[in-house]
Design a protein around this motif. Sequence first.
Motif, PDB file in Angstrom:
ATOM      1  N   ALA A 253     -29.283  -9.165  -4.434  1.00 26.34           N
ATOM      2  CA  ALA A 253     -30.255  -8.461  -5.279  1.00 26.34           C
ATOM      3  C   ALA A 253     -29.625  -7.219  -5.900  1.00 26.34           C
ATOM      4  CB  ALA A 253     -31.489  -8.090  -4.455  1.00 26.34           C
ATOM      5  N   ALA A 254     -28.863  -6.471  -5.111  1.00 25.01           N
ATOM      6  CA  ALA A 254     -28.183  -5.289  -5.650  1.00 25.01           C
ATOM      7  C   ALA A 254     -27.178  -5.687  -6.719  1.00 25.01           C
ATOM      8  CB  ALA A 254     -27.498  -4.512  -4.523  1.00 25.01           C
ATOM      9  N   GLY A 255     -26.446  -6.764  -6.472  1.00 25.91           N
ATOM     10  CA  GLY A 255     -25.495  -7.246  -7.477  1.00 25.91           C
ATOM     11  C   GLY A 255     -26.182  -7.678  -8.757  1.00 25.91           C
ATOM     12  N   ALA A 256     -27.323  -8.338  -8.624  1.00 32.13           N
ATOM     13  CA  ALA A 256     -28.064  -8.760  -9.813  1.00 32.13           C
ATOM     14  C   ALA A 256     -28.594  -7.558 -10.585  1.00 32.13           C
ATOM     15  CB  ALA A 256     -29.213  -9.677  -9.408  1.00 32.13           C
ATOM     16  N   LEU A 257     -29.075  -6.549  -9.876  1.00 36.91           N
ATOM     17  CA  LEU A 257     -29.568  -5.345 -10.543  1.00 36.91           C
ATOM     18  C   LEU A 257     -28.458  -4.580 -11.262  1.00 36.91           C
ATOM     19  CD1 LEU A 257     -32.103  -3.957  -7.927  1.00 36.91           C
ATOM     20  CD2 LEU A 257     -32.612  -4.904 -10.180  1.00 36.91           C
ATOM     21  N   LEU A 258     -27.249  -4.691 -10.737  1.00 38.62           N
ATOM     22  CA  LEU A 258     -26.109  -3.998 -11.328  1.00 38.62           C
ATOM     23  C   LEU A 258     -25.324  -4.883 -12.299  1.00 38.62           C
ATOM     24  CD1 LEU A 258     -24.895  -2.165  -8.115  1.00 38.62           C
ATOM     25  CD2 LEU A 258     -26.098  -1.166 -10.073  1.00 38.62           C
ATOM     26  N   ASN A 259     -25.906  -6.016 -12.676  1.00 36.60           N
ATOM     27  CA  ASN A 259     -25.297  -6.955 -13.622  1.00 36.60           C
ATOM     28  C   ASN A 259     -23.937  -7.458 -13.159  1.00 36.60           C
ATOM     29  OD1 ASN A 259     -27.417  -6.968 -15.463  1.00 36.60           O
ATOM     30  ND2 ASN A 259     -26.649  -5.118 -16.472  1.00 36.60           N
ATOM     31  N   ASP A 260     -23.840  -7.774 -11.879  1.00 43.59           N
ATOM     32  CA  ASP A 260     -22.616  -8.349 -11.331  1.00 43.59           C
ATOM     33  C   ASP A 260     -22.499  -9.787 -11.838  1.00 43.59           C
ATOM     34  OD1 ASP A 260     -20.474  -9.228  -9.858  1.00 43.59           O
ATOM     35  OD2 ASP A 260     -21.236  -8.491  -7.944  1.00 43.59           O
ATOM     36  N   ALA A 261     -21.389 -10.091 -12.491  1.00 45.52           N
ATOM     37  CA  ALA A 261     -21.193 -11.424 -13.077  1.00 45.52           C
ATOM     38  C   ALA A 261     -21.109 -12.515 -12.012  1.00 45.52           C
ATOM     39  CB  ALA A 261     -19.945 -11.436 -13.940  1.00 45.52           C
ATOM     40  N   ARG A 262     -20.801 -12.146 -10.766  1.00 41.51           N
ATOM     41  CA  ARG A 262     -20.671 -13.134  -9.695  1.00 41.51           C
ATOM     42  C   ARG A 262     -22.027 -13.628  -9.188  1.00 41.51           C
ATOM     43  NH1 ARG A 262     -18.241 -10.371  -5.230  1.00 41.51           N
ATOM     44  NH2 ARG A 262     -19.306  -8.594  -6.121  1.00 41.51           N
TER      45      ARG A 262
ATOM     46  N   PRO B 267     -39.631  -1.608  20.748  1.00 43.33           N
ATOM     47  CA  PRO B 267     -38.406  -1.626  21.553  1.00 43.33           C
ATOM     48  C   PRO B 267     -37.897  -3.019  21.936  1.00 43.33           C
ATOM     49  CG  PRO B 267     -39.870   0.084  22.324  1.00 43.33           C
ATOM     50  CD  PRO B 267     -40.625  -0.688  21.289  1.00 43.33           C
ATOM     51  N   GLY B 268     -38.752  -4.015  22.010  1.00 43.50           N
ATOM     52  CA  GLY B 268     -38.302  -5.358  22.368  1.00 43.50           C
ATOM     53  C   GLY B 268     -37.886  -6.211  21.191  1.00 43.50           C
ATOM     54  N   ALA B 269     -37.821  -5.628  20.003  1.00 46.19           N
ATOM     55  CA  ALA B 269     -37.567  -6.406  18.792  1.00 46.19           C
ATOM     56  C   ALA B 269     -36.094  -6.558  18.455  1.00 46.19           C
ATOM     57  CB  ALA B 269     -38.294  -5.770  17.612  1.00 46.19           C
ATOM     58  N   GLY B 270     -35.192  -6.177  19.351  1.00 44.39           N
ATOM     59  CA  GLY B 270     -33.766  -6.215  19.054  1.00 44.39           C
ATOM     60  C   GLY B 270     -33.242  -7.564  18.599  1.00 44.39           C
ATOM     61  N   PRO B 271     -33.471  -8.640  19.359  1.00 45.28           N
ATOM     62  CA  PRO B 271     -32.947  -9.937  18.925  1.00 45.28           C
ATOM     63  C   PRO B 271     -33.523 -10.410  17.587  1.00 45.28           C
ATOM     64  CG  PRO B 271     -33.522 -10.004  21.247  1.00 45.28           C
ATOM     65  CD  PRO B 271     -34.022  -8.700  20.716  1.00 45.28           C
ATOM     66  N   LEU B 272     -34.813 -10.240  17.407  1.00 44.85           N
ATOM     67  CA  LEU B 272     -35.433 -10.666  16.154  1.00 44.85           C
ATOM     68  C   LEU B 272     -34.966  -9.792  14.991  1.00 44.85           C
ATOM     69  CD1 LEU B 272     -37.374 -12.637  14.845  1.00 44.85           C
ATOM     70  CD2 LEU B 272     -39.229 -11.046  15.346  1.00 44.85           C
ATOM     71  N   ALA B 273     -34.825  -8.502  15.231  1.00 45.57           N
ATOM     72  CA  ALA B 273     -34.346  -7.595  14.184  1.00 45.57           C
ATOM     73  C   ALA B 273     -32.920  -7.929  13.780  1.00 45.57           C
ATOM     74  CB  ALA B 273     -34.436  -6.147  14.659  1.00 45.57           C
ATOM     75  N   SER B 274     -32.084  -8.280  14.762  1.00 43.21           N
ATOM     76  CA  SER B 274     -30.697  -8.614  14.423  1.00 43.21           C
ATOM     77  C   SER B 274     -30.622  -9.883  13.582  1.00 43.21           C
ATOM     78  CB  SER B 274     -29.849  -8.746  15.683  1.00 43.21           C
ATOM     79  OG  SER B 274     -30.249  -9.843  16.458  1.00 43.21           O
ATOM     80  N   LEU B 275     -31.422 -10.864  13.910  1.00 43.68           N
ATOM     81  CA  LEU B 275     -31.421 -12.105  13.116  1.00 43.68           C
ATOM     82  C   LEU B 275     -32.013 -11.869  11.727  1.00 43.68           C
ATOM     83  CD1 LEU B 275     -32.441 -14.713  15.843  1.00 43.68           C
ATOM     84  CD2 LEU B 275     -30.152 -14.180  14.976  1.00 43.68           C
ATOM     85  N   GLY B 276     -33.073 -11.075  11.670  1.00 38.13           N
ATOM     86  CA  GLY B 276     -33.676 -10.758  10.371  1.00 38.13           C
ATOM     87  C   GLY B 276     -32.718 -10.006   9.475  1.00 38.13           C
ATOM     88  N   CYS B 277     -32.002  -9.047  10.043  1.00 42.43           N
ATOM     89  CA  CYS B 277     -31.026  -8.289   9.253  1.00 42.43           C
ATOM     90  C   CYS B 277     -29.819  -9.134   8.873  1.00 42.43           C
ATOM     91  CB  CYS B 277     -30.590  -7.049  10.028  1.00 42.43           C
ATOM     92  SG  CYS B 277     -31.869  -5.788  10.113  1.00 42.43           S
ATOM     93  N   ALA B 278     -29.460 -10.102   9.717  1.00 36.19           N
ATOM     94  CA  ALA B 278     -28.348 -10.998   9.392  1.00 36.19           C
ATOM     95  C   ALA B 278     -28.664 -11.824   8.149  1.00 36.19           C
ATOM     96  CB  ALA B 278     -28.050 -11.917  10.575  1.00 36.19           C
ATOM     97  N   VAL B 279     -29.914 -12.187   7.982  1.00 39.60           N
ATOM     98  CA  VAL B 279     -30.332 -12.943   6.795  1.00 39.60           C
ATOM     99  C   VAL B 279     -30.586 -12.002   5.626  1.00 39.60           C
ATOM    100  CG1 VAL B 279     -32.148 -14.423   5.855  1.00 39.60           C
ATOM    101  CG2 VAL B 279     -31.263 -14.850   8.142  1.00 39.60           C
ATOM    102  N   ALA B 280     -31.184 -10.851   5.909  1.00 36.04           N
ATOM    103  CA  ALA B 280     -31.536  -9.918   4.832  1.00 36.04           C
ATOM    104  C   ALA B 280     -30.303  -9.306   4.172  1.00 36.04           C
ATOM    105  CB  ALA B 280     -32.437  -8.814   5.373  1.00 36.04           C
ATOM    106  N   GLY B 281     -29.221  -9.144   4.917  1.00 37.43           N
ATOM    107  CA  GLY B 281     -28.024  -8.528   4.354  1.00 37.43           C
ATOM    108  C   GLY B 281     -27.497  -9.221   3.107  1.00 37.43           C
ATOM    109  N   PRO B 282     -27.217 -10.525   3.164  1.00 41.25           N
ATOM    110  CA  PRO B 282     -26.747 -11.203   1.953  1.00 41.25           C
ATOM    111  C   PRO B 282     -27.785 -11.227   0.831  1.00 41.25           C
ATOM    112  CG  PRO B 282     -26.348 -12.567   3.890  1.00 41.25           C
ATOM    113  CD  PRO B 282     -27.141 -11.395   4.335  1.00 41.25           C
ATOM    114  N   VAL B 283     -29.055 -11.286   1.196  1.00 40.91           N
ATOM    115  CA  VAL B 283     -30.106 -11.288   0.169  1.00 40.91           C
ATOM    116  C   VAL B 283     -30.141  -9.941  -0.554  1.00 40.91           C
ATOM    117  CG1 VAL B 283     -32.600 -11.451  -0.206  1.00 40.91           C
ATOM    118  CG2 VAL B 283     -31.475 -13.024   1.377  1.00 40.91           C
ATOM    119  N   ILE B 284     -30.070  -8.849   0.202  1.00 42.08           N
ATOM    120  CA  ILE B 284     -30.070  -7.517  -0.412  1.00 42.08           C
ATOM    121  C   ILE B 284     -28.799  -7.311  -1.228  1.00 42.08           C
ATOM    122  CG2 ILE B 284     -30.023  -5.038   0.085  1.00 42.08           C
ATOM    123  CD1 ILE B 284     -31.835  -5.667   2.501  1.00 42.08           C
ATOM    124  N   ALA B 285     -27.675  -7.798  -0.728  1.00 41.66           N
ATOM    125  CA  ALA B 285     -26.418  -7.672  -1.472  1.00 41.66           C
ATOM    126  C   ALA B 285     -26.500  -8.429  -2.801  1.00 41.66           C
ATOM    127  CB  ALA B 285     -25.252  -8.184  -0.638  1.00 41.66           C
TER     128      ALA B 285
END
Length: 177
Positions: free
Chosen positions: A111-120, A91-109
């Motif tokens: 990775a998903a683009g690379a898996l889908l052969n996105d030319a960008r 329950p106290g992990a809100g600030p750390l989770a928000s920062l972790g997800c802020a960084v993980a979002g572009p990384v996952i995006a």
Amino acid sequence: MLFAVMLLLVMVVQVTVVNRLPLPGEAAPDLLLLAVVGYALARGAAAGAAMGFAAGLLSDVLPPVAHLLGQNAFVLCLIGFVAGRAVESHPGAGPLASLGCAVAGPVIAAAAGALLNDARVDLATLTTVLPQAALYNLLAAPPVVWAARRIAGGPGIRPVHHRSTAWRGVVHERGMW
């Protein structure tokens, strides 16, 4: 309902204001991702995943679209689930989770683009745009996540009870350990 209106407002602000800011580099903060994280922190994993999927699918069909249909829905659904699950487990992990997800979002995006052969998604994107996007998300995360969490409000999150702890208690009561 209020959060749905806020998501539409966030999308409009993202496209009309944030994406046009003369920020250094080629990236901008992803306000929709951060709003989904705030919602998930307030409502939990299931609600965060559902809101992430809905918000991502809506952003997939609204212009400017430069990726496959469902790609943002997948990324935001996953991020919403992870953020909500982190707060349910700790329950106290809100600030750390928000920062972790802020960084993980572009990384996952990416990775998903690379898996889908996105030319960008190429080496230059991974070495320049990805770190910039993560940095901008980190800088924008505190106010955006806080505002989204306040608007989402909700009944709160019930902590997840780990089965392993309950199992040990049952076994201990029977005298096995």
